[in-house]
Design an enzyme around this catalytic site. Sequence first.
Site, mmCIF file in Angstrom:
data_model
loop_
_atom_site.group_PDB
_atom_site.id
_atom_site.type_symbol
_atom_site.label_atom_id
_atom_site.label_comp_id
_atom_site.label_asym_id
_atom_site.label_seq_id
_atom_site.Cartn_x
_atom_site.Cartn_y
_atom_site.Cartn_z
ATOM 1 N NE ARG A 86 5.449 26.408 -16.506
ATOM 2 C CZ ARG A 86 6.550 26.264 -15.675
ATOM 3 N NH1 ARG A 86 6.158 26.192 -14.523
ATOM 4 N NH2 ARG A 86 7.824 26.450 -16.066
ATOM 5 C CG ASP A 149 9.355 19.620 -8.837
ATOM 6 O OD1 ASP A 149 10.037 20.252 -9.496
ATOM 7 O OD2 ASP A 149 8.047 19.941 -9.181
ATOM 8 N NE ARG A 152 5.796 20.529 -3.859
ATOM 9 C CZ ARG A 152 5.761 21.593 -4.689
ATOM 10 N NH1 ARG A 152 6.003 21.517 -5.869
ATOM 11 N NH2 ARG A 152 5.429 22.649 -4.255
ATOM 12 C CG HIS A 176 9.729 23.740 -10.745
ATOM 13 N ND1 HIS A 176 9.227 22.845 -9.729
ATOM 14 C CD2 HIS A 176 9.129 24.912 -10.497
ATOM 15 C CE1 HIS A 176 8.577 23.407 -9.086
ATOM 16 N NE2 HIS A 176 8.561 24.674 -9.337
ATOM 17 C CB SER A 528 -6.685 7.364 13.422
ATOM 18 O OG SER A 528 -6.545 8.651 12.675
ATOM 19 N N PRO A 529 -9.631 6.139 15.902
ATOM 20 C CG PRO A 529 -11.392 6.551 17.074
ATOM 21 C CD PRO A 529 -10.483 7.365 16.247
ATOM 22 C CD GLN A 532 -6.057 7.867 7.804
ATOM 23 O OE1 GLN A 532 -5.925 7.520 6.727
ATOM 24 N NE2 GLN A 532 -5.313 8.643 8.368
ATOM 25 C CG LEU A 535 -10.401 -0.904 12.959
ATOM 26 C CD1 LEU A 535 -10.003 -0.487 14.301
ATOM 27 C CD2 LEU A 535 -10.163 -2.415 13.340
ATOM 28 N N GLY A 537 -15.490 -2.194 8.847
ATOM 29 C CA GLY A 537 -15.839 -3.534 8.343
ATOM 30 C C GLY A 537 -16.302 -3.597 6.759
ATOM 31 C CE LYS A 538 -16.118 2.938 4.939
ATOM 32 N NZ LYS A 538 -16.920 4.160 4.774
#
Length: 633
Positions: A86, A149, A152, A176, A528-529, A532, A535, A537-538
Amino acid sequence: MKVGIVGAGMVGSATAYAMAMRGIGREIMLVDIIAARAQAEAADIQHAVSFTPNPLRIDAGDYPDLVGSDVVVITAGLPRKADQSRLVLMEANARIFQEMVPAIVANAPDAILVVVSNPVDVMTHLTARYAAEHGVPSHRVVGTGTGLDTARFRAALGRYLGVDAKHVNGYVVGEHGDSQVLAWSSTTVGGVPLVTYCQQRGIKMDKQVQAELQAEIRRGGAGHHRRQGRDLLRHRQRDRDPRGRHPARRARRDGGVHAHARRAGRTGRDALAAASDRPVRRCGHVPSGPRRRGVCGARRERAAPPRRNRQPGCGDGAVMAGAERGEGGPVSLAGIELGIGNWAWGDRTFWAGRGVYSDADSRAAFDVSLAHGIRLIDTAEMYGWGRAEKLLGQFIRESGASVYVATKFMPLPWRLTRRRLINALQGSLRRLGLNQVELYQIHWPVPPVPIDTWAEALADAVEQGLARQVGVSNYSASQMRRAFAVLARRGVHLAANQVEYSLLERTPERNGLLSACQELGVRLLAYSPLRQGLLTGKYTPDQPPPGIRGRRYATQLARLGPLMEVMRALGAAHGGRTPAQVALNWTIRKGTLPIPGVRDARQAEENAGALGWALTDEEVAALDAASDAVTRV
């Protein structure tokens, strides 16, 4: 009110656009050291004034044109480079401000100065000092401080909680920079204290979660500076022609229109092509005459049959092997059961921390998918900021395979005309090394541009031979019907609507979107069937997904047990199928086309196991019932 904006780069032009859309001011004056850039940005935003709530004039000029300004927003300065401290950035921008601030106050002595340039706290202090030397009191100098910020913070917290960020009220205070402080104790959600809200909803909000969110907010700023620096370097390299002429001179040569600003990786050359009637020249072909061209500018008949032995970037679009095609007609999505998505291939932001993987893993996923006959690959210009498209194009060229390529256009707020879609599609084609994609889609129905405009632009893409079929993504039933009607008037069929759909996200079934797709002959592409990974199983409540995912889906994961038991039992009844394969087969049996994401060969192999067998109607009903117990709570 007259507003001056000094610095017409990405931040300055976005500021001008936001003020125009919010109805702030009656006149906006853009000033930039590169006059052509300011002129191009002003012209782009001026085209959108019919959508603004108040009459507005926006123009470009020089410091004397700031006369009469009530507010001057300062966004000019050098961007922060990767690994740059900076202190170094401060010294560089301080020299710029030492010359710039006196020029501003000399022409707008009564204006309030709003400082946005980084490092914003230091630059605000220096602006006040330089302005005071010319008689401007310090109380008329304001810095944006931690405003970004705070934005965000609210966005990240809203995403984690699964609520609209507008309902989150919290602040980041202090500097900031690295010493900023997130005011957790005073943060509320819908007027309810954050701690109380999380307790009522069963959402985890401990020190670890807060630390992860705070790290995400800080990374957002640093990542932005690095990307902005790289974009500026690439932009300057591209925008100098072989004879070394400055872009502003080229702009004057070409009629004074040169969009020198960088928009999501776009360059001034693309906007220059948009402003003229001449296509961008590629592949050494010299355009001549008014006939329509492909991305390389070479003449091509739209109905010509595809050539399989094509040269990348100068031949016809990729062909879906094994799917039926009429003579010169499009591949039908009706004949495809399963595809894949490559969001994770090029993305190092959202998928960071999800395991170590490489381009070699992506190539392995590509090869395994093709070996199993899965050739629909969905990508987008936004995935890895174009990197996912580049990797896909590289794999196609190296393998010589025929692939059904689908990609997407993001209607970013500064993309306001139909030509912007064509420009974006040409950029995608360059990255893919193709002359045509099988399917081009609108990524989201983002305002202010109406649905009709983008639908007309999709029809333009088909007529120009840049896309064989077109679709939309994340459109509601009513939005989809509107786009369908506009395209139909142009003789173009809406082929697809891509939305999230799975055993854990059945909104398209319940709000009438799926039935509307079936009525209109629009294929629903289900992204996304596998929710993510939930589904597969893990994951369990004791072993949740890593990072934010595990905390966001903690409540749903806690109720997932009975559904997983049904999925495992049905998988065993069909020869040892995995829960992921059962979930994908259910999606197929619902009449949709799932496009699960794949990162490596193992995932691609497992996805392929969803093909070659089918759940019975009774088994689908059993999964529906088990899913209802999770999703209807």
